[in-house]
Write an enzyme that holds these catalytic residues in place. Structure first.
Site, mmCIF file in Angstrom:
data_model
loop_
_atom_site.group_PDB
_atom_site.id
_atom_site.type_symbol
_atom_site.label_atom_id
_atom_site.label_comp_id
_atom_site.label_asym_id
_atom_site.label_seq_id
_atom_site.Cartn_x
_atom_site.Cartn_y
_atom_site.Cartn_z
ATOM 1 N N LYS A 1 10.020 10.657 -22.320
ATOM 2 C CA LYS A 1 9.474 11.487 -22.295
ATOM 3 C C LYS A 1 9.459 13.066 -21.842
ATOM 4 O O LYS A 1 9.263 14.399 -22.397
ATOM 5 C CB LYS A 1 8.165 11.036 -21.752
ATOM 6 N N ASN A 2 9.630 12.748 -20.483
ATOM 7 C CA ASN A 2 10.174 14.102 -19.636
ATOM 8 C C ASN A 2 11.257 14.691 -19.822
ATOM 9 O O ASN A 2 11.337 15.824 -19.768
ATOM 10 C CB ASN A 2 10.726 13.351 -18.119
ATOM 11 N N CYS B 1 -3.441 16.277 -9.546
ATOM 12 C CA CYS B 1 -3.486 15.062 -10.862
ATOM 13 C C CYS B 1 -3.519 13.743 -9.355
ATOM 14 O O CYS B 1 -3.755 13.862 -8.857
ATOM 15 C CB CYS B 1 -2.432 15.532 -11.334
ATOM 16 N N ARG C 1 0.094 18.679 -6.364
ATOM 17 C CA ARG C 1 1.030 19.373 -7.560
ATOM 18 C C ARG C 1 1.111 20.748 -7.183
ATOM 19 O O ARG C 1 0.737 21.512 -8.419
ATOM 20 C CB ARG C 1 0.990 18.845 -8.138
ATOM 21 N N ASP D 1 9.195 7.652 -10.273
ATOM 22 C CA ASP D 1 8.655 7.110 -11.603
ATOM 23 C C ASP D 1 8.900 5.406 -11.521
ATOM 24 O O ASP D 1 8.405 4.848 -12.442
ATOM 25 C CB ASP D 1 9.398 7.379 -13.042
ATOM 26 N N ARG E 1 0.554 7.904 -23.118
ATOM 27 C CA ARG E 1 0.835 9.020 -22.484
ATOM 28 C C ARG E 1 2.824 8.982 -22.042
ATOM 29 O O ARG E 1 3.412 10.171 -23.108
ATOM 30 C CB ARG E 1 0.554 9.423 -20.864
HETATM 31 C C1 UD1 Z 1 9.023 15.872 -12.894
HETATM 32 C C2 UD1 Z 1 8.272 13.872 -13.796
HETATM 33 C C3 UD1 Z 1 7.203 13.224 -13.381
HETATM 34 C C4 UD1 Z 1 8.211 13.019 -12.168
HETATM 35 C C5 UD1 Z 1 8.805 14.245 -11.191
HETATM 36 C C6 UD1 Z 1 9.832 13.759 -9.749
HETATM 37 C C7 UD1 Z 1 7.774 15.374 -15.900
HETATM 38 C C8 UD1 Z 1 7.429 16.326 -17.108
HETATM 39 N N1 UD1 Z 1 7.071 14.875 -14.868
HETATM 40 O O1 UD1 Z 1 7.488 15.779 -12.067
HETATM 41 O O2 UD1 Z 1 7.823 12.693 -13.970
HETATM 42 O O3 UD1 Z 1 7.783 11.952 -11.034
HETATM 43 O O4 UD1 Z 1 9.396 15.367 -11.822
HETATM 44 O O5 UD1 Z 1 11.459 13.639 -10.577
HETATM 45 O O6 UD1 Z 1 9.014 15.474 -16.280
HETATM 46 N N2 UD1 Z 1 6.507 20.986 -5.964
HETATM 47 C C9 UD1 Z 1 5.563 21.679 -5.210
HETATM 48 N N3 UD1 Z 1 6.363 23.709 -5.421
HETATM 49 C C10 UD1 Z 1 6.747 23.364 -6.928
HETATM 50 C C11 UD1 Z 1 6.979 21.928 -7.389
HETATM 51 C C12 UD1 Z 1 6.769 21.369 -6.779
HETATM 52 O O7 UD1 Z 1 5.162 21.386 -3.525
HETATM 53 O O8 UD1 Z 1 6.961 24.328 -7.214
HETATM 54 C C13 UD1 Z 1 6.351 19.528 -5.307
HETATM 55 C C14 UD1 Z 1 5.497 18.013 -6.319
HETATM 56 O O9 UD1 Z 1 4.420 18.587 -5.804
HETATM 57 C C15 UD1 Z 1 5.846 17.304 -6.342
HETATM 58 C C16 UD1 Z 1 7.661 17.471 -5.784
HETATM 59 O O10 UD1 Z 1 7.210 18.704 -5.691
HETATM 60 O O11 UD1 Z 1 5.800 16.861 -5.029
HETATM 61 C C17 UD1 Z 1 8.125 16.900 -6.736
HETATM 62 O O12 UD1 Z 1 8.009 17.516 -7.907
HETATM 63 P P1 UD1 Z 1 8.652 18.017 -8.887
HETATM 64 O O13 UD1 Z 1 9.953 17.942 -9.306
HETATM 65 O O14 UD1 Z 1 8.577 19.651 -10.194
HETATM 66 O O15 UD1 Z 1 8.141 17.297 -10.648
HETATM 67 P P2 UD1 Z 1 7.221 17.458 -12.051
HETATM 68 O O16 UD1 Z 1 8.192 18.708 -12.821
HETATM 69 O O17 UD1 Z 1 6.044 18.102 -11.699
#
Ligand code: UD1
Length: 443
Positions: free
Chosen positions: A45-46, A139, A144, A330, A422
């Site tokens: 998915k990701n 969420c 996030r 995850d 999902r």
């Molecule tokens: C992706 C995956 C999700 C997985 C996560 C971590 C997808 C669609 N989702 O989510 O399944 O659990 O990676 O492996 O690919 N953060 C900030 N600021 C930012 C970006 C992130 O504070 O600009 C924080 C987020 O709130 C979170 C952490 O960093 O606490 C990790 O986020 P991130 O690695 O970006 O995860 P996603 O890309 O949202």
């Protein structure tokens, strides 16, 4: 109060039922079962979500293989079509024609359904120099934020303004490659940076980049499109910018879903197995496999796939979630379930998402003994779980609750199961093929 339960197929929706039958679709699980056999995982998915977004840069017809049938992919399809592209599906193949893409806007209605819609930001800026994307809110997993996406893109020359809930991005003079040091190896920020930097003038180096296998998959696809990315999978990724015209559509196969694979492996360890999981590179799951072995499971890796079985009781082993190659957030709920039935006490530390322990309260309804203190969970192993009505608090928690139901005594009824669709293709069908007694029903 007793509820009437009507069995249904996964494909049936409540809309196409007679009005008097319109009600909630749940999953009913009969407990005290084991899992045995083999299962092939779907495409990740990701990964697939970001590959779809990357097709925006291709200006023509991209062909993707191994695209899972899950609702998040449908939402990304809606996002790309809203932008003016044509999306067609044939089994697990998907073609995306972005020739006529003419809108730069992604509405709140779609972003609020799925936060990963933000992945179109980088490619839209790369292709048009502008984008207007509804700001994602929080969420179930927490606030996030997307600050790292924005700080990184700003380094490349993008300016951002917020306008009535929309994020307006503009790079009228084009993008310029720079070193970009990420505060945290964010998956989404790394991906958005890659998809913009491929057309920046000069070289971008993303430092402290995310190292997830899905990043490597995205970089491989972008390189097939004509981009020049090296080092994906390492902490430093180098992107030598090319002109937009140098990018072309390509054909690409999505990597297997390591989280779906890890879910079935955890299920096998819980429910004794042996279960062989196919369609996944075992190297993606090294940490999860290490923890399964530490908890008492036997793991065999050969040409058949990854086979997990267990003959002795589960034993407690501490776990902390970290960016890849650390233990994946995850898979945290699925391993909390193992800890709940292990001998001894386990401390689980969640370092990625602040709200990811909501699952613990649902598992407690089934008899688990879990204390949450900030981002630590103390799981005291119990001898057994009991079937109960429970609700999916998020996608992975939902998958874990179904496994919990298979292990529990009696029947479990799982609510809010749309979370599971999902991210898991035919989860119920795959579990049934392994000998579980799980089905959809309406209440
Ligand atoms: C992706 C995956 C999700 C997985 C996560 C971590 C997808 C669609 N989702 O989510 O399944 O659990 O990676 O492996 O690919 N953060 C900030 N600021 C930012 C970006 C992130 O504070 O600009 C924080 C987020 O709130 C979170 C952490 O960093 O606490 C990790 O986020 P991130 O690695 O970006 O995860 P996603 O890309 O949202």
């Amino acid at each position: 109060m007793s509820e009437e339960i009507i069995d249904v197929q996964e494909s049936e929706t409540t809309e196409n039922l007679r009005p008097e039958r319109r009600s909630e679709k749940i999953i009913v699980v009969q407990g005290n079962k084991t899992l045995k056999g083999s299962v092939t995982v779907s495409g990740a998915k990701n990964s697939a979500l970001k590959l779809m977004a990357a097709s925006i840069l291709g200006q023509g017809k991209t062909l993707l293989h191994n695209v899972p049938h899950i609702s998040d992919i449908d939402v990304m399809g809606d996002v790309i079509q809203y932008l003016g592209a044509t999306v067609e599906r044939d089994g697990h193949d998907m073609s995306i024609d972005t020739t006529a893409l003419n809108s730069l806007e992604t509405p709140y209605e779609l972003v609020s359904k799925m936060r990963a819609s933000i992945a179109v930001l980088g490619p839209l800026i790369g292709r048009f120099g502008h984008a207007r994307v509804a700001m994602p809110g929080g969420c179930q997993l927490g606030a996030r934020k997307i600050d790292m996406h924005l700080v990184g893109l700003e380094r490349l020359g993008v300016t951002f303004t917020i306008d009535h809930g929309f994020l307006e991005a503009s790079a009228p003079k084009g993008l310029v490659g720079k070193p970009v040091l990420l505060e945290f190896p964010s998956v989404g920020a790394t991906e958005n940076l890659l998809m913009a930097a491929v057309v920046a003038e000069g070289t971008t180096i993303v430092e402290n980049a995310a190292r997830e296998p899905e990043i490597v998959d995205l970089a491989n696809m972008l390189n097939s499109m004509g981009a020049r990315i090296s080092g994906a999978g390492n902490a430093d990724i180098e992107i030598e910018g090319v002109t937009l015209d140098a990018l072309h559509p390509c054909e690409h196969t999505t990597v297997g879903d390591r989280i779906e694979a890890g879910t079935f492996l955890a299920g096998a360890a819980l429910l004794t197995g042996p279960v062989t999981v196919k369609g996944i590179d075992p190297a993606f799951l090294r940490m999860a496999i290490m923890k399964l072995e530490a908890m008492g499971a036997t793991v065999v890796i050969d040409e058949a796939g990854i086979t997990v079985s267990r003959e002795k009781p589960l034993t407690a082993t501490d776990i902390q979630t970290l960016p890849h190659p650390g233990f994946p957030t995850d898979l945290q709920a699925q391993f909390m379930l193992l800890a709940a039935l292990a001998e001894g006490n386990t401390i689980i530390t969640e370092n990625i998402f602040e709200n990811r322990f909501m699952f613990a309260s649902e598992l407690a309804r089934m008899g688990a003994d879990i204390t949450i203190e900030g981002h630590h969970a103390l799981v005291r192993g119990v001898k057994s779980l009991q079937g109960a009505p429970v609700s999916c608090t998020d996608l992975r928690a939902g998958a874990a609750l179904v496994l919990a139901g298979i292990a529990a005594e009696g029947q479990t009824q799982i609510h809010e199961v749309e979370h599971i669709s999902r991210g898991y293709e035919d989860y119920v069908g795959k579990l049934c093929s392994l000998g579980a007694d799980v089905h959809y029903a309406l209440v």
